[in-house]
Scaffold this active site. Structure first.
Site, mmCIF file in Angstrom:
data_model
loop_
_atom_site.group_PDB
_atom_site.id
_atom_site.type_symbol
_atom_site.label_atom_id
_atom_site.label_comp_id
_atom_site.label_asym_id
_atom_site.label_seq_id
_atom_site.Cartn_x
_atom_site.Cartn_y
_atom_site.Cartn_z
ATOM 1 N N ASP A 43 0.821 -1.198 0.000
ATOM 2 C CA ASP A 43 0.000 0.000 0.000
ATOM 3 C C ASP A 43 0.859 1.253 0.000
ATOM 4 O O ASP A 43 0.374 2.350 -0.174
ATOM 5 C CB ASP A 43 -0.905 0.038 1.250
ATOM 6 C CG ASP A 43 -2.139 -0.804 1.046
ATOM 7 O OD1 ASP A 43 -2.350 -1.271 -0.079
ATOM 8 O OD2 ASP A 43 -2.884 -0.998 2.015
ATOM 9 N N LYS A 92 3.212 2.113 2.625
ATOM 10 C CA LYS A 92 3.447 2.656 3.962
ATOM 11 C C LYS A 92 4.848 3.216 4.116
ATOM 12 O O LYS A 92 5.038 4.355 4.495
ATOM 13 C CB LYS A 92 3.336 1.534 4.987
ATOM 14 C CG LYS A 92 2.117 1.565 5.784
ATOM 15 C CD LYS A 92 2.093 0.451 6.810
ATOM 16 C CE LYS A 92 2.593 -0.872 6.374
ATOM 17 N NZ LYS A 92 3.834 -1.364 6.522
ATOM 18 N N ASP A 144 6.229 2.541 12.138
ATOM 19 C CA ASP A 144 5.825 1.897 10.887
ATOM 20 C C ASP A 144 5.547 0.443 11.218
ATOM 21 O O ASP A 144 6.449 -0.296 11.591
ATOM 22 C CB ASP A 144 6.965 2.023 9.874
ATOM 23 C CG ASP A 144 6.626 1.345 8.562
ATOM 24 O OD1 ASP A 144 5.422 1.197 8.266
ATOM 25 O OD2 ASP A 144 7.564 0.963 7.836
ATOM 26 N N HIS A 162 1.425 -7.739 7.467
ATOM 27 C CA HIS A 162 1.098 -9.160 7.460
ATOM 28 C C HIS A 162 0.455 -9.593 8.761
ATOM 29 O O HIS A 162 0.885 -9.202 9.842
ATOM 30 C CB HIS A 162 2.372 -9.991 7.261
ATOM 31 C CG HIS A 162 2.919 -9.911 5.877
ATOM 32 N ND1 HIS A 162 3.578 -8.808 5.422
ATOM 33 C CD2 HIS A 162 2.891 -10.797 4.854
ATOM 34 C CE1 HIS A 162 3.952 -9.025 4.161
ATOM 35 N NE2 HIS A 162 3.545 -10.210 3.797
ATOM 36 N N SER A 203 0.939 -36.155 34.066
ATOM 37 C CA SER A 203 1.268 -34.720 34.206
ATOM 38 C C SER A 203 2.344 -34.300 33.215
ATOM 39 O O SER A 203 3.480 -34.043 33.595
ATOM 40 C CB SER A 203 1.680 -34.389 35.646
ATOM 41 O OG SER A 203 2.593 -35.316 36.174
#
Lengths: 300, 632
Positions: free
Chosen positions: B38, B40, B113, B117, B545
Site C-alpha cells: 500500500d 506505507k 511503521d 502481514h 502430568s
C-alpha cells in the site's frame, strides 16, 4: 482545574526515568554503560533525576579501548564522582596483551576492545541488565530494536524473535545467564539530546565545541592527533578549527570543520547540516547491514 | 514555500528564538498501517524526506541501495529507508515495527511503521500500544481490504483516539474524485460497525508527494488539510488525563536513609499537590501528600505523564505495585476480570495454566479460562474457541492469585492493560485489556482456623510432603507409587495415594484429554494434595502430568521443599512395548486421540529430585530407592 501541557522533552524525560526505575526494580544486578559521549551524559543526568535523593543504585561501566580522547578520560572520572557512583573501567586483557590498536588491526580493534570487552565485563561482574545510550534515530537496525532488548547467554540479539513490548509494561524476566540491554533514550533524536543538554546545563566533553586542534586527513576522515601514539608518516598535523559530532576512539572518529563554540551554535550547525551524525564513524561504513550484524554478535 | 523550509531562515538568523519555540513543541506518536504494497514505508520515507530528516550520506546510501535492490527502477525507493533489517530488505516486506522521528515547526513526531502481514500482528500491536493516532493506508486501486479492517479494528481496540484514512496512489487512478468518495463511503460503513465514530480522510500519493506536505495541484476537488497539516493540528487532548482522579502506580520505594521514604512512579492520571488526601490500594490506608520531590526541587503540583517521587505525611505501608490514588475516588480492587486477550506466541494459550501477569508495576500469578469467544479479526464475527493461537484475539475470564488495583482499559492504558508472560520461557505471550471486574475482592474472605497445619503434622509426628510421580503412560508410576505407600505404611507414616485413573472416575470425570483439560486435571489434583498436606499427610500421586508448567504450578502451591518431583523414566519405545493397558496400540490405530507420547507431547523434568530409570531397576528397587532418599 488548570491543565498543563507537557512538552516533548518533558515527555521524553519522564519516559526515560520510568524505564530506569523499572530496570532497577526488576533486575538483580544492573549497570550503566558509560561511554563519556553526549548521550551517556544525558543518560547519567536522567539517572540522577530518576532516583533523587538517592544516588543511582548501580555502577557505571566504561568499556575502555585505551584509545579514547584524553578529554574523555578526564570527564569520565569527574562525572562519576559528581554522581556519587562507582566507576568500573574494563579493558580486555587479551587486547592489552596484544597491543590491539586501530592503526594496525583494522576491524579487530572494535571487535576485541568493544564487542569482546563488553561481553567479558558483563560476564565478569554478572550484570543482568545494562543501560545503553543508543537512540533509534541513529541507524536502521536500532530503529527496530525494543527498549528492553533481550540477549541470550551468548549476548546475541535475535531481531526476528523480539518480545512484543506494549505500553509502559516491560517484560524484564529472563533465565540465569541471559540478560537485557535497555535503552532509555530510544525515542530521543540528536536534536532532543542537544536541546536537553542546553536546557539542563549538562557538562559534556569540550571536544564537542569547536577549537583549534592538530589534525590530519586520512581516508577522507579529518582526524585529530590527540597523543604521540598517532603514527605520522611524514605528515605535519595542521591546526584547524574543528569539533566532533560523536566521540569514540580518536583515530577512528572524524571531526568536522566548524566555528561553533556554544551549544546554540552547535545546534544551529546541526540543523543546517546535510550529513548524518554517524557519518564520522568508520564502523558503519562497510555495508548497510553492518550494525545489525555487529549487534547480533553482542555489540551495543 | 513549504512550512518546514521556512524554519531554516530562523535557525540561521536567530537560533535562540528557534530553540525557545522548539522547546514548547508538543509530541504526537502515530502508527502507519496498511496492506502489503500500500506504500506505507514509501509514505514515511516521503515524510522524512519532505521534512528534511534525510541527510546526504543517508541519501547516497539510499540511492545506492535503490539501484541494487529497489523496486522503483531508477527512482529512489523510500521504503528502503525504513525497512532496516537485512531480512526485510531481502524479502521486501516489513517484519518488525520501526520507529522514525521528524519534527515540524509545531510538533515533534514519532512514527511507528507497523507491519501489514497478519503473522506480525504482535509487532503492530507493539507499535499501536503507545500511539495517539493511526494512519490507515488504502491503495486507491484496491479499496477497503481485509487487512484494512483488521488494522482499524486493532487500532480501535487499543484505544487510539484518532484515525486518519489516507487513500494512497491517487496518481494511479487519475486523481479521480469518485474513486476517493466510494472508498471513504465503504470505510465509513465498516468503521461505524466497529465503533469508530470519527475519522479524517485524505487523498494522497506517497510516491508523487500529493497532499503529503504540500497541497496537491492534481486534486482541486479536495479542500481539506494535507496529511502533515492534519498531523500538526489534530487535537491531542493530552491534558484530558489530568482531569481524571489522581493515580500513581508505585514503581520504586526511594529510601536513601532513615529520614526519607519516597514513592517513585509515573502519574497515570490526574494531578497531585502537597496536602492532597490519598489512599493506597489494595491496602486502603489513607494519608496526605507531604512533598512532591524531584531533582529540580520540590514541586507544588505534578500531572499525568510526569515521573515523580511522593512523600506521604504518615508512615504507611506502601510498596512496588501498589497504587496511590485520590482518597475520595480510589480505583477498584479485584482478582477476577473479563478481558480481551491478544495472543502473541507460537505456543497456544493453555486455559487454566499459570502465567505471570504484569500490570503497571506489579507482577502476579494468573490464569486465563477457556475463551468466551474469539473474534475473527477479518470479519468481526464471534467464534467459539477452546484456546487462542498466535495472533488470535478473544474475550476470557482472567483470575489473578491476589487482589490488584485496576481500571478498565478504556479509562486507563496504565491501569487496564497487562501482559502475560510464560513462566518457563519468560516470553511475552499475550496482552490483555481489562473490561471489568467479575468478582469484587471484598466479598471473599479467608476463614482463619485455630488448628494449624503444623499442629496437624505434629500430631502425626511426620513432615507432610507430596511425592509427585510423573512419566509416560505405562512407565510404572502406579505400581511404584503403590509400593512406596505400602512401605511408608509399614513405617507408621500417614499417607494417601492419588492415582490418575482413579481420580478421573470421580473428582475429574468431567474432564477429557485436551491440553486445557489436562491442565485443569492437574490443578484440581494439586489443590486436593495441598489440602491433604495441610492435614499433615504424605501424599503420593501418580499422574502422567505431561507439562512442566503445571508441575511447577503445583510446586508453587506447596510450602517450600514439600513438593518432591519423581521422574519415572521409561523410554517411549519401552512403555509402548509393555503396553499393559493396550492403550498404545489403540492410539497408534487412531482410536485414541491426544495420547501422550503419540499425538500429545510429554515434557520430561529437567532437574527432578529423584529419577527412576525403569530399564535398570524393578519396581521394588525403585520404591526402596525413593524411600531411602526421603527418609534417611
Amino acid at each position: 482545574m488548570t491543565l498543563y501541557s507537557l512538552t516533548h522533552l518533558q515527555r521524553l524525560e519522564a519516559e526515560a526515568i520510568h524505564i530506569l526505575r523499572e530496570v532497577v526494580s526488576e533486575a538483580a544486578n544492573p549497570v550503566m554503560l558509560y561511554s563519556v559521549g553526549k548521550d551517556s551524559a544525558v543518560m547519567l543526568h536522567l539517572a540522577r533525576k530518576a532516583f533523587y535523593p538517592s544516588p543511582p543504585p548501580f555502577p557505571l561501566l566504561h568499556v575502555d579501548t585505551t584509545w579514547k580522547f584524553r578529554d574523555m578520560y578526564a570527564l569520565r572520572d569527574r562525572a562519576a564522582r559528581k554522581a556519587g557512583m562507582q566507576l568500573i573501567v574494563y579493558q580486555n586483557p587479551e587486547a592489552v596483551k596484544r597491543g590491539i590498536n586501530p592503526f594496525d588491526h583494522g576491524s579487530m580493534h572494535t571487535d576485541m576492545w568493544k564487542t569482546e570487552g563488553l561481553k567479558q565485563a558483563l560476564d565478569l561482574h554478572g550484570f543482568d541488565a545494562a543501560f545503553g545510550g543508543a537512540r533509534r534515530d541513529e541507524e536502521k537496525s536500532r530503529a527496530k530494536e525494543r527498549i528492553f532488548s533481550f540477549r541470550t547467554t551468548n549476548h546475541r540479539w535475535d531481531p526476528k524473535a523480539q518480545r512484543p513490548e506494549l505500553w509502559r509494561v516491560f517484560n524484564a524476566r529472563k533465565a540465569k545467564g541471559e540478560s537485557m540491554r535497555v535503552f532509555p533514550l530510544s525515542n530521543w533524536t540528536e536534536l532532543d539530546i542537544w536541546q536537553y543538554i542546553h536546557l539542563e546545563n549538562i557538562e559534556i566533553v569540550p571536544l564537542y565545541f569547536a577549537a583549534e586542534r592538530p589534525t590530519v586527513i586520512r581516508d577522507g576522515l579529518l582526524l585529530m592527533v590527540d597523543d604521540e601514539r598517532f603514527p605520522l608518516n611524514g605528515e605535519t598535523p595542521v591546526m584547524r578549527s574543528v569539533r566532533f559530532r560523536t566521540l569514540g576512539c580518536y583515530p577512528l572518529t572524524g571531526a568536522v570543520e566548524s566555528h561553533a563554540r556554544t551549544l546554540p551554535q552547535i545546534i544551529q550547525e546541526m540543523l543546517l547540516t546535510t550529513t548524518s551524525e554517524r557519518q564520522g564513524r568508520a564502523i558503519d561504513h562497510d555495508q548497510s547491514a553492518s550494525m545489525e550484524k555487529k549487534k547480533q554478535e553482542g555489540y551495543f | 514555500m513549504n512550512e518546514i523550509y521556512k524554519t531554516d531562515a530562523l535557525i540561521a538568523e536567530d537560533i535562540d528564538s528557534y530553540l525557545e519555540t522548539h522547546q514548547h513543541k508538543t509530541m504526537l506518536r502515530f502508527i502507519t498501517c496498511g496492506s502489503v504494497d500500500d506504500g506505507k514505508s514509501t509514505l514515511i520515507g516521503r515524510l522524512l524526506y519532505d521534512s528534511k530528516m534525510i541527510f546526504e550520506d543517508q541519501l547516497a546510501a539510499l540511492e545506492n541501495d535503490s539501484r541494487r535492490v529497489g523496486t522503483q527502477g531508477e527512482n529512489i525507493d523510500f521504503a528502503l529507508l525504513v525497512d532496516g533489517l537485512a531480512a526485510e530488505r531481502e524479502q521486501g516486506i516489513t517484519i518488525d515495527v520501526a520507529y522514525r522521528f521528524f519534527a515540524t515547526e509545531k510538533r515533534k513526531f514519532i512514527v511507528a511503521d507497523t507491519p501489514g502481514h497478519e503473522q506480525y500482528t504482535r509487532n503492530m500491536v507493539t507499535g499501536a500500544s503507545t500511539a495517539d493516532l493511526a494512519v490507515i493506508l488504502i491503495d486507491a486501486r484496491k479499496g477497503v481490504l481485509t487487512q484494512t479492517r483488521r488494522h482499524s479494528y486493532l487500532a480501535h481496540l487499543l484505544g487510539l483516539r484518532h484515525i486518519v484514512l489516507t487513500v494512497n496512489k491517487m496518481d494511479l487512478v487519475g486523481y479521480d474524485w469518485a474513486v476517493f468518495e466510494q472508498i471513504v463511503k465503504d470505510y465509513r460503513d465498516f468503521a461505524e460497525s466497529i465503533g469508530i465514530i470519527d475519522f479524517a480522510a485524505i487523498p494522497i500519493s506517497g510516491l508523487a508527494g500529493d497532499n503529503i506536505a504540500a497541497p496537491s495541484a492534481n486534486m482541486d476537488w479536495y479542500d481539506g488539510p494535507t496529511l502533515l497539516a492534519h498531523l500538526e493540528t489534530v487535537d491531542l487532548d493530552q491534558s484530558a488525563d489530568q482531569r481524571k482522579p489522581f493515580r500513581l502506580p508505585v514503581q520504586w520505594v526511594n529510601r536513601p536513609n532513615l529520614d526519607f521514604r519516597g514513592f517513585s512512579g509515573t502519574i497515570a492520571a490526574g494531578q497531585v499537590h502537597p496536602g492532597d488526601e490519598v489512599r493506597v490500594l489494595p491496602s486502603g490506608k489513607t494519608s496526605t501528600v507531604a512533598r512532591i520531590v524531584t531533582f529540580d526541587g520540590d514541586q507544588d503540583r505534578a500531572v499525568a505523564g510526569q515521573a515523580v517521587t511522593l512523600c506521604l505525611a504518615d508512615e504507611i505501608d506502601c510498596s512496588r505495585g501498589q497504587v496511590i490514588t485520590a482518597a475520595r475516588s480510589p480505583v477498584e480492587v479485584a482478582d477476577q476480570f473479563e478481558a480481551t486477550i491478544i495472543w502473541m506466541d507460537e505456543d497456544n494459550m493453555v486455559p487454566g495454566r499459570a502465567y505471570w501477569l504484569k500490570i503497571g508495576a506489579q507482577t502476579v500469578g494468573a490464569t486465563v479460562a477457556q475463551p468466551k469467544y474469539q473474534v475473527n479479526v477479518n470479519t468481526m464475527e464471534h467464534l467459539a474457541a477452546k484456546t487462542l493461537d498466535l495472533n488470535a484475539i478473544g474475550v476470557a475470564t482472567v483470575t489473578t492469585d491476589r487482589d490488584i488495583p485496576f481500571a478498565p482499559y478504556e479509562d486507563s492504558r496504565d491501569l487496564g492493560g497487562f501482559i502475560l508472560i510464560d513462566r518457563l520461557t519468560n516470553r511475552t505471550v499475550g496482552a490483555g485489556l481489562i473490561h471489568f471486574a467479575l468478582r469484587r475482592a471484598q466479598n471473599i474472605h479467608w476463614q482463619a482456623t485455630d488448628i494449624s497445619r503444623d499442629h496437624h503434622a505434629a500430631m502425626k509426628n511426620q513432615q507432610p510432603m507430596v511425592l509427585w510421580m510423573t512419566g509416560l503412560s505405562g512407565s510404572g508410576k502406579s505400581t511404584i507409587a503403590n509400593l512406596v505407600e505400602k512401605k511408608l505404611a509399614r513405617m507408621n507414616r500417614h499417607t494417601f495415594l492419588l492415582d490418575g485413573d482413579n481420580v478421573r472416575h470421580g473428582l475429574n470425570k468431567d474432564l477429557g484429554f485436551t491440553d486445557a483439560d489436562r491442565v485443569e486435571n492437574i490443578r484440581r489434583v494439586g489443590e486436593v494434595a495441598k489440602l491433604m498436606t495441610d492435614a499433615g499427610l504424605i501424599v503420593i500421586t501418580a499422574f502422567i502430568s505431561p507439562f512442566r508448567s503445571e508441575r511447577e504450578m503445583v510446586r508453587a502451591m506447596m510450602q517450600p521443599g514439600e513438593f518432591v518431583e519423581i521422574f519415572i523414566d521409561t523410554p517411549l519405545a519401552e512403555a509402548e512395548k509393555r503396553d499393559v493397558k493396550g492403550l498404545y496400540a489403540k492410539a497408534r490405530a487412531g482410536q485414541l486421540k491426544n495420547f501422550t507420547g503419540i499425538d500429545s507431547p510429554y515434557e520430561p523434568p529437567e532437574t527432578p529430585q529423584i529419577r527412576i530409570d525403569t530399564t535398570r531397576m524393578n519396581a521394588e528397587e525403585a520404591a526402596d530407592l525413593i524411600i531411602s532418599k526421603l527418609i534417611p
